[in-house]
Design a protein around this motif. Structure first.
Motif, short mmCIF file in Angstrom:
data_model
loop_
_atom_site.label_atom_id
_atom_site.label_comp_id
_atom_site.label_asym_id
_atom_site.label_seq_id
_atom_site.Cartn_x
_atom_site.Cartn_y
_atom_site.Cartn_z
N LEU A 36 9.49 -6.46 14.12
CA LEU A 36 8.60 -5.30 14.20
C LEU A 36 7.14 -5.73 14.11
O LEU A 36 6.30 -5.25 14.86
CB LEU A 36 8.90 -4.32 13.07
CG LEU A 36 9.93 -3.24 13.33
CD1 LEU A 36 10.10 -2.37 12.11
CD2 LEU A 36 9.52 -2.40 14.53
N VAL A 37 6.87 -6.66 13.16
CA VAL A 37 5.50 -7.14 13.01
C VAL A 37 5.03 -7.76 14.33
O VAL A 37 3.89 -7.57 14.75
CB VAL A 37 5.41 -8.17 11.87
CG1 VAL A 37 4.08 -8.91 11.89
CG2 VAL A 37 5.60 -7.49 10.54
N VAL A 45 6.15 -7.15 17.48
CA VAL A 45 6.07 -6.31 18.69
C VAL A 45 5.20 -5.07 18.53
O VAL A 45 4.87 -4.44 19.53
CB VAL A 45 7.46 -5.87 19.22
CG1 VAL A 45 8.31 -7.06 19.57
CG2 VAL A 45 8.15 -4.94 18.28
N THR A 46 4.83 -4.72 17.30
CA THR A 46 3.98 -3.53 17.15
C THR A 46 2.63 -3.79 17.83
O THR A 46 2.03 -4.82 17.61
CB THR A 46 3.76 -3.23 15.66
OG1 THR A 46 5.02 -2.98 15.08
CG2 THR A 46 2.89 -2.01 15.48
N PRO A 47 2.18 -2.84 18.67
CA PRO A 47 0.88 -3.05 19.31
C PRO A 47 -0.21 -3.22 18.26
O PRO A 47 -0.20 -2.54 17.23
CB PRO A 47 0.67 -1.77 20.11
CG PRO A 47 1.99 -1.15 20.25
CD PRO A 47 2.80 -1.58 19.07
N ILE A 70 -3.16 -2.26 18.12
CA ILE A 70 -3.97 -1.09 17.79
C ILE A 70 -3.32 -0.28 16.67
O ILE A 70 -4.00 0.26 15.80
CB ILE A 70 -4.22 -0.23 19.06
CG1 ILE A 70 -5.17 0.92 18.79
CG2 ILE A 70 -2.95 0.31 19.66
CD1 ILE A 70 -6.57 0.50 18.58
N VAL A 71 -1.98 -0.25 16.66
CA VAL A 71 -1.28 0.52 15.62
C VAL A 71 -1.42 -0.19 14.27
O VAL A 71 -1.71 0.45 13.25
CB VAL A 71 0.19 0.75 16.01
CG1 VAL A 71 0.95 1.43 14.89
CG2 VAL A 71 0.29 1.57 17.28
N ILE A 75 -5.09 0.49 13.10
CA ILE A 75 -5.43 1.80 12.53
C ILE A 75 -4.60 2.09 11.28
O ILE A 75 -4.94 2.97 10.51
CB ILE A 75 -5.27 2.94 13.56
CG1 ILE A 75 -3.88 2.97 14.13
CG2 ILE A 75 -6.30 2.84 14.67
CD1 ILE A 75 -3.16 4.21 13.76
N SER A 76 -3.50 1.34 11.04
CA SER A 76 -2.78 1.52 9.78
C SER A 76 -3.50 0.81 8.65
O SER A 76 -3.55 1.30 7.52
CB SER A 76 -1.36 0.97 9.85
OG SER A 76 -0.75 1.26 11.05
N LEU A 77 -4.03 -0.38 8.95
CA LEU A 77 -4.62 -1.18 7.87
C LEU A 77 -5.95 -0.61 7.40
O LEU A 77 -6.27 -0.70 6.22
CB LEU A 77 -4.80 -2.64 8.33
CG LEU A 77 -3.56 -3.50 8.16
CD1 LEU A 77 -3.75 -4.84 8.84
CD2 LEU A 77 -3.23 -3.72 6.69
N LEU A 78 -6.72 -0.02 8.32
CA LEU A 78 -8.04 0.50 7.91
C LEU A 78 -7.92 1.53 6.78
O LEU A 78 -8.51 1.34 5.71
CB LEU A 78 -8.78 1.06 9.14
CG LEU A 78 -10.08 1.79 8.82
CD1 LEU A 78 -11.12 0.82 8.28
CD2 LEU A 78 -10.63 2.49 10.07
N VAL A 105 -8.69 -7.00 18.03
CA VAL A 105 -8.46 -5.59 17.75
C VAL A 105 -8.36 -5.31 16.26
O VAL A 105 -9.13 -4.52 15.71
CB VAL A 105 -7.18 -5.11 18.48
CG1 VAL A 105 -6.90 -3.67 18.13
CG2 VAL A 105 -7.34 -5.26 19.98
N PHE A 153 -11.28 -3.51 13.42
CA PHE A 153 -11.08 -2.34 12.57
C PHE A 153 -11.31 -2.64 11.11
O PHE A 153 -11.88 -1.82 10.39
CB PHE A 153 -9.67 -1.77 12.77
CG PHE A 153 -9.60 -0.77 13.88
CD1 PHE A 153 -9.69 0.58 13.63
CD2 PHE A 153 -9.49 -1.19 15.19
CE1 PHE A 153 -9.65 1.51 14.65
CE2 PHE A 153 -9.44 -0.27 16.22
CZ PHE A 153 -9.53 1.09 15.95
#
Lengths: 292, 318
Positions: free
Chosen positions: A114-115, A117-119, A121-122, A125-128, A220, A224
């Protein structure tokens, strides 16, 4: 290699010729924008796009620009930190996956997948919001430091890559040496330092260097989570896109390309000189990158 | 050139006697740190995004609030404007992934099957170098090349191939070119690995049994490399759907993609609740499409295998 006597003789069919042309054209396509950047890095004009004259002025300007040299040092420090964190996490995880698989193995593999293949950008915006929650709302001020955020954010993908490289190396190896050490009353620590680590050293070194280059490239997620004052190099380029691109950017990018090539050359050399490793040189690297 | 063969996988050793079971304990926990790391900096952050997606933006100074929970942000996110850009993103991603496959398969086949062994490493390194070069910098290389007053445009005009300056930059056509370029190595690598492992004896056997080059390719090469094809499709499609850099550099207003919309909600509009809902929808779309395509490929694979075994050996049970 000897050609088997039975079988077709090697001859160039028109299809083979077409395939060769296709392959060479494909390589030219892959290198086209890189060549463009390298040529335009010698542009003495004011903007990157308009080529005026040929000279090394952009290189001198780039090295004299504190904003650029600062961003390079932020990037290099981040990359070094990412290399350390992901090598430590990935090495232990890789060993555990190869040697001590258990009920948790499928779950961990899914998480790592999962780590990977997750785009971006996702993840970005989760980490910010998460860093804001940890650093501002919960008062864990460490998470407000730009460099810390960058290292954490960039280490996730790299740790997964290192894990798979180390796992691949461990799976191909006999466990008997480690068992012999245990039989001879070596403590778990000595066994790890004297036996396991030397055996997997090529995988660890190449993993660390790959983590380093991966982090140098990241745009990316870094754009962020980075805070003012610790802007890494790709984020600096991304920000200057909105104004206008200057030839210094191409010049510094060319220098960074040379650095990346040196690091990759070392990785290829380490993997090639390693007899029991995951294939030779670039092939091993490619195999590892796609999860074999 | 001397290559030392990797030792074959060892025969599994009998489990250690119970007296040495303590050996197992220390290294099993080696996976714990990375598990915690992923939980702390991947799972929980995404969980927070999902939580925010049920909230709302109370006023212009606040990014989000969760005291009233609703699905309103999803309704708001699924606006016609979102679907227009989402449709374009899906279109660019699907066409881009197919183009990558079409370009990469002959390349990988050439590299793995036709090229002399001593050249393979070199060519593979040549594919890896662009992949490891900064993604953003490579895209800027295309921006320079495609610009209306750039050198490509000038050369084409002086050769009278086109009469007016090149009008590609800042359209979805430029984004399409950019994504095919950027993700091509991710398609070539798994295909190469799959094709290189293909046993040449199987191809010879097919020829000996009367198969033509065409039928050998479709009945032997393609089915045996299908795991590589699936890996390549996934490796290209998933990041492409979320791409944010290529459309920003090459797309302009006419070529924007969902990634930019999500980023915009977090960076300029400061509406985290709406951005979170969009991100969750994007994830659903990516994994939904991947699952559907994966299922279809599996089905096609099964049908092909069934058809092949029917024609090749009618007596063999399926």
């Amino acid at each position: 290699m000897t050609t088997p006597r039975i079988g077709r003789r090697r001859r160039k069919s028109p299809i083979d010729a077409l395939l060769s042309i296709w392959g060479v054209l494909g390589l030219a396509f892959l290198f086209f924008p890189i060549v463009v950047i390298v040529i335009f890095s010698f542009n003495t004009g004011r903007t990157l796009q308009a080529f005026e004259g040929f000279g090394i002025q952009p290189y001198l300007d780039a090295l004299a620009n504190p904003a650029i040299t600062n961003s390079i040092s932020v990037s290099l420090i981040t990359a070094a930190g990412v290399a350390v964190v992901s090598t430590v996490l990935g090495t232990f995880a890789g060993i555990a996956l190869a040697r001590r698989a258990g009920w948790w193995t499928p779950g961990l593999l899914v998480l790592l997948g999962l780590v990977m293949v997750t785009p971006e950008i996702v993840s970005a915006i989760s980490l910010l919001p998460w860093f804001v929650t940890l650093g501002v709302d919960w008062g864990l001020t460490g998470f407000n430091i730009g460099q810390v955020r960058l290292i954490i954010a960039n280490s996730l993908f790299s740790s997964a890559v290192v894990t798979f490289i180390v796992r691949a190396r461990m799976t191909g190896m006999n466990e008997s040496l480690e068992e012999a050490a245990a039989d001879l009353y070596a403590s778990p620590f000595r066994r790890f330092v004297d036996i396991t680590l030397p055996l997997i050293r090529p995988a660890v070194i190449s993993g660390a260097l790959l983590a380093f280059t991966l982090s140098l490239d990241n745009t990316v997620v870094s754009s962020f989570v980075s805070v003012a004052g610790s802007t890494p190099w790709p984020v600096y380029i991304f920000a200057s896109l909105k104004a206008s691109l200057r030839p210094e950017i191409a010049a510094m990018s060319t220098l960074m390309l040379v650095l990346t090539l040196i690091v990759l050359g070392v990785v290829a050399l380490v993997l090639r000189r390693d007899p029991g490793g995951s294939g030779s040189g670039a092939a091993g690297l490619a195999g590892t990158m796609v999860g074999r | 050139m001397t290559t030392i063969e990797a030792p074959a996988a060892e025969v599994p050793i009998a489990p250690p006697p119970a007296s040495r079971r303590w050996l197992r304990v220390p290294r099993g926990i080696g996976a714990l740190p990375i598990g915690l790391w992923i939980l702390l900096f991947f799972i929980l952050p995404f969980g927070l995004v999902v939580w925010y997606s049920f909230g709302y933006k109370p006023d212009i100074y606040t990014t989000h609030d969760n005291d009233v929970l609703s699905f309103d942000r999803y309704v708001e996110a699924a606006s016609p404007a979102f679907f227009a850009i989402f449709g374009r993103t899906l279109n660019i991603s699907v066409i881009g992934t197919i183009l990558c496959l079409v370009i990469a398969f002959p390349m990988a086949y050439w590299m793995a099957v036709k090229l002399a062994a001593r050249w393979r490493g070199v060519v593979l390194a040549l594919v890896l170098i662009p992949y490891w070069t900064n993604f953003l910098v490579r895209t800027i290389g295309w921006q320079i090349s495609l610009s209306p007053d750039g050198f490509v445009s000038n050369v084409l005009q002086s050769a009278h191939i086109i009469d007016t300056p090149l009008k590609v930059l800042y359209t979805s056509g430029a984004v399409q070119l950019g994504v095919v370029y950027n993700y091509l190595p991710l398609m070539i690598l798994p295909l190469y690995v799959a094709l290189e492992r293909l046993d040449p004896r199987l191809l010879e056997a097919s020829r000996d049994l009367g198969g033509t080059a065409w039928s050998t390719f479709w009945r032997v090469t393609v089915p045996l490399t299908s795991p590589g094809v699936t890996a390549g499709l996934l490796l290209v499609f998933v990041p492409l759907m979320g791409d944010y850099i290529t459309p920003t550099v090459l797309g302009g207003a006419k070529g924007s993609m969902v990634g930019q919309m999500v980023a915009g909600q977090f960076q300029s509009a400061q509406n985290w609740a709406l951005g979170a809902a969009m991100a969750v929808l994007l994830m659903f779309a990516i994994f939904g499409t991947s699952a559907v395509v994966g299922g279809l490929l599996k089905l096609v694979g099964r049908i092909t295998t069934a058809a092949t075994s029917l024609t090749l050996s009618p007596k063999e049970p399926l």
